[in-house]
Write a protein that holds these residues in place. Structure first.
Motif, PDB file in Angstrom:
ATOM      1  N   ALA A 224       6.317   5.935  -0.859  1.00 41.56           N
ATOM      2  CA  ALA A 224       7.306   5.035  -1.458  1.00 41.56           C
ATOM      3  C   ALA A 224       8.712   5.615  -1.355  1.00 41.56           C
ATOM      4  O   ALA A 224       9.689   4.876  -1.170  1.00 41.56           O
ATOM      5  CB  ALA A 224       6.946   4.771  -2.921  1.00 41.56           C
ATOM      6  N   ALA A 225       8.812   6.938  -1.442  1.00 43.46           N
ATOM      7  CA  ALA A 225      10.130   7.572  -1.360  1.00 43.46           C
ATOM      8  C   ALA A 225      10.762   7.407   0.012  1.00 43.46           C
ATOM      9  O   ALA A 225      11.988   7.506   0.149  1.00 43.46           O
ATOM     10  CB  ALA A 225      10.010   9.056  -1.705  1.00 43.46           C
ATOM     11  N   ALA A 226       9.933   7.163   1.016  1.00 44.71           N
ATOM     12  CA  ALA A 226      10.457   7.015   2.375  1.00 44.71           C
ATOM     13  C   ALA A 226      10.867   5.587   2.699  1.00 44.71           C
ATOM     14  O   ALA A 226      11.455   5.329   3.753  1.00 44.71           O
ATOM     15  CB  ALA A 226       9.392   7.472   3.382  1.00 44.71           C
ATOM     16  N   ILE A 227      10.567   4.639   1.803  1.00 45.46           N
ATOM     17  CA  ILE A 227      10.880   3.234   2.057  1.00 45.46           C
ATOM     18  C   ILE A 227      12.291   2.944   1.574  1.00 45.46           C
ATOM     19  O   ILE A 227      12.606   3.108   0.390  1.00 45.46           O
ATOM     20  CB  ILE A 227       9.864   2.314   1.343  1.00 45.46           C
ATOM     21  CG1 ILE A 227       8.459   2.564   1.898  1.00 45.46           C
ATOM     22  CG2 ILE A 227      10.259   0.854   1.514  1.00 45.46           C
ATOM     23  CD1 ILE A 227       7.377   1.860   1.132  1.00 45.46           C
ATOM     24  N   THR A 228      13.136   2.526   2.480  1.00 46.16           N
ATOM     25  CA  THR A 228      14.541   2.313   2.147  1.00 46.16           C
ATOM     26  C   THR A 228      14.964   0.851   2.247  1.00 46.16           C
ATOM     27  O   THR A 228      16.117   0.522   1.990  1.00 46.16           O
ATOM     28  CB  THR A 228      15.436   3.141   3.085  1.00 46.16           C
ATOM     29  OG1 THR A 228      15.162   2.774   4.446  1.00 46.16           O
ATOM     30  CG2 THR A 228      15.170   4.623   2.890  1.00 46.16           C
TER      31      THR A 228
ATOM     32  N   ALA B 129       0.834  -1.204   0.000  1.00 45.40           N
ATOM     33  CA  ALA B 129       0.000   0.000   0.000  1.00 45.40           C
ATOM     34  C   ALA B 129       0.867   1.252   0.000  1.00 45.40           C
ATOM     35  O   ALA B 129       0.592   2.222  -0.733  1.00 45.40           O
ATOM     36  CB  ALA B 129      -0.927  -0.008   1.213  1.00 45.40           C
ATOM     37  N   ALA B 130       1.931   1.252   0.797  1.00 49.32           N
ATOM     38  CA  ALA B 130       2.813   2.419   0.851  1.00 49.32           C
ATOM     39  C   ALA B 130       3.527   2.634  -0.481  1.00 49.32           C
ATOM     40  O   ALA B 130       3.708   3.777  -0.932  1.00 49.32           O
ATOM     41  CB  ALA B 130       3.826   2.248   1.976  1.00 49.32           C
ATOM     42  N   ARG B 131       3.903   1.557  -1.124  1.00 52.95           N
ATOM     43  CA  ARG B 131       4.634   1.675  -2.390  1.00 52.95           C
ATOM     44  C   ARG B 131       3.744   2.151  -3.536  1.00 52.95           C
ATOM     45  O   ARG B 131       4.252   2.531  -4.587  1.00 52.95           O
ATOM     46  CB  ARG B 131       5.275   0.328  -2.727  1.00 52.95           C
ATOM     47  CG  ARG B 131       6.524   0.054  -1.890  1.00 52.95           C
ATOM     48  CD  ARG B 131       7.103  -1.315  -2.145  1.00 52.95           C
ATOM     49  NE  ARG B 131       8.434  -1.446  -1.507  1.00 52.95           N
ATOM     50  CZ  ARG B 131       9.042  -2.600  -1.288  1.00 52.95           C
ATOM     51  NH1 ARG B 131       8.453  -3.737  -1.650  1.00 52.95           N
ATOM     52  NH2 ARG B 131      10.238  -2.635  -0.721  1.00 52.95           N
ATOM     53  N   ARG B 132       2.423   2.143  -3.322  1.00 54.64           N
ATOM     54  CA  ARG B 132       1.513   2.634  -4.361  1.00 54.64           C
ATOM     55  C   ARG B 132       1.292   4.147  -4.258  1.00 54.64           C
ATOM     56  O   ARG B 132       0.539   4.713  -5.044  1.00 54.64           O
ATOM     57  CB  ARG B 132       0.171   1.901  -4.253  1.00 54.64           C
ATOM     58  CG  ARG B 132       0.227   0.445  -4.689  1.00 54.64           C
ATOM     59  CD  ARG B 132      -1.143  -0.197  -4.648  1.00 54.64           C
ATOM     60  NE  ARG B 132      -1.095  -1.560  -5.158  1.00 54.64           N
ATOM     61  CZ  ARG B 132      -1.427  -2.640  -4.452  1.00 54.64           C
ATOM     62  NH1 ARG B 132      -1.835  -2.507  -3.201  1.00 54.64           N
ATOM     63  NH2 ARG B 132      -1.378  -3.839  -4.984  1.00 54.64           N
TER      64      ARG B 132
END
Length: 477
Positions: free
Chosen positions: A69-73, A61-64
């Motif tokens: 998505a920019a915060a996912i490392t 859900a976050a990657r959509r």
């Protein structure tokens, strides 16, 4: 004590709810359990399954959403997923559940319960000690089901997993083969592929064959996008495990699937083989047939004896879902109290003591990627029931609330309209987070809301629920 008003065999959610309603009604109750208080749902099904699936769903859900998505490392942390799963399964300890029984005044008798005669139950403890319990009013069977393992040569010797081993696994195997494309097989394929396993799903009858075809097609596409090798029509003929630990699954078409573990997800069988059914004139190992208030029926179709034996939950095969079993349990507990105290029994359709929704409005969520939410009939089941229906579908991705919910939102929803009654008798939706649409559909079907009245139930904007308006517009309202 060895005498109670009601004895319940099985301390899963169904048995717990029966006993709770009985005690609330002023009667005494004992509950008999051979394993963990809390049952299959708490330790090997609903709760740990959803825990295994939730982290990956949140990450997707976050990657959509581009900003999130920019915060996912990093990637999913399987160890953290398993640790959270362990917490929701209470570490496979039932101390909290036992404490609750004590708090509400339900007696717990540990051991294997069997019927020994009318209103009589023997309980055999692990030590071999046997105690005999007597019920003044009723005995309730709430022992649920177990995974059904097909008679494929070598399957049992290969150490096959069932749902229990899968949801309590401490690691994701490098290669996992799943036999069966139903709910358990599809959910476990979703979970373990996200946890890093290379998954092969052997789906003889297709993926989720009992839902609307458009919904299963969305899930099939997502599984394949996730790297799951889905073998539609695959049928195992033999299974073996070699000295190195590799499982070899031979298929009817001549193919061979190799895996480190194999999960069997081909259905459920009733836990009635060792309940003492033969002592009261019933056949061991069978599903139990019940009347509208869930009294067990004998071979002639009449309540057993004077109606002292009840069966609630999966064992009566009305609806193999925890929430429906708990719904049955509330009705059973209340009707036992009513009969014991001489109160009125409300056994007409939709009466307090008649779980009518089991037959007309059963909600279910399949927690795959994407989710499937459904209640009531599908087109196929409506046709089997002899209903004249028309299906109305709408693209969820075209709903403003869904487009805001996730970039590239893909999904679909449909309603089944009974033209003779001008009401909805079925609802299905597939897409991210569609489970939250389900209760509104359940209310509409259960309450038999006329379409012209449902038209006035205005969905908030912009939400995914706006699909209700679009479905009604498409239907011509």
């Amino acid at each position: 004590m060895t005498e109670y008003d009601v004895i319940v065999i099985g301390a899963g959610p169904v048995g717990e709810n029966v006993a709770d309603r009985v005690v609330r009604g002023g009667l005494t109750a004992a509950i008999v359990e051979a394993e963990l208080v809390g049952g299959e749902c708490s330790y090997w099904a609903c709760m740990p399954t959803k825990a295994l699936l939730r982290d990956a769903a949140a990450l997707r859900a976050a990657r959509r959403l581009p900003g999130a998505a920019a915060a996912i490392t990093g990637d999913l942390d399987p160890a953290a997923v398993f640790a959270r799963r362990d917490r929701f399964a209470s570490g496979w300890k039932d101390d909290g559940q036992v404490a609750w029984l004590d708090q509400v005044g339900i007696s717990l008798v540990r051991g294997h319960g069997r019927l020994a005669g009318t209103r009589t139950v023997t309980v055999t403890a692990d030590s071999g000690d046997v105690v005999t319990l007597t019920a003044r009013h009723a005995v309730v069977l709430a022992t649920g089901t177990s995974a059904s393992v097909p008679a494929v040569p070598g399957l049992a010797d290969a150490g096959a997993w069932t749902n229990r081993e899968a949801v309590s696994a401490t690691r994701a195997p490098e290669r996992l083969a799943i036999i069966g494309g139903g709910v358990v097989g599809s959910e476990m394929a979703t979970a373990f592929s996200a946890l890093g396993s290379s998954v092969t799903l052997i789906a003889r009858d297709g993926v989720l064959p009992n839902v609307e075809p458009y919904a299963s097609e969305h899930v099939l596409a997502a599984l394949r996008d996730a790297g799951v090798d889905v073998l539609i029509g695959g049928s195992p003929t033999s299974v073996s495990r070699d000295a190195a630990g590799t499982v070899h699954i031979a298929l009817a078409d001549g193919g061979v699937v190799e895996a480190d573990e194999v999960l069997v997800a081909t259905g459920r069988t009733p836990n009635s083989a060792d309940l003492g059914l033969d002592r009261v004139g019933l056949t061991p190992g069978t599903w139990l047939t019940v009347d509208d208030t869930l009294r067990v029926l004998d071979a002639s179709g009449e309540p057993l004896g004077d109606g002292w034996l009840y069966a609630a939950g999966d064992i009566n095969r009305r609806a193999l879902l925890t929430h429906q079993g708990k719904y049955q349990a509330r009705a059973v507990g209340d009707v036992i109290v009513a009969r014991a105290t001489g109160a009125a029994v409300e056994d007409a359709p939709w009466g307090r003591h008649t779980p009518t929704a089991d037959l007309r409005a059963v909600p279910q969520v399949v927690f795959t990627e994407p989710e499937i939410a459904s209640v009531g009939h599908t087109v196929a089941s409506a046709e089997r029931a002899g209903l004249k229906v028309r299906s109305v579908e709408y693209d969820l991705g075209a709903v403003a609330g869904a487009a805001l919910h996730a970039d590239g939102y893909a999904g679909r929803a449909s309603i089944l309209i009974d033209d003779e009654g001008d009401r909805i008798v079925g609802f299905t939706a597939v897409g991210p987070d569609v489970a939250e649409l389900l209760h509104a559909a359940t209310i509409a079907i259960t309450a038999e809301v006329p379409l012209d009245r449902l038209w006035h139930a205005v969905p908030a904007y912009p939400t995914v629920s706006e699909v209700w308006l679009r479905l009604l517009e498409t239907a011509g309202l």
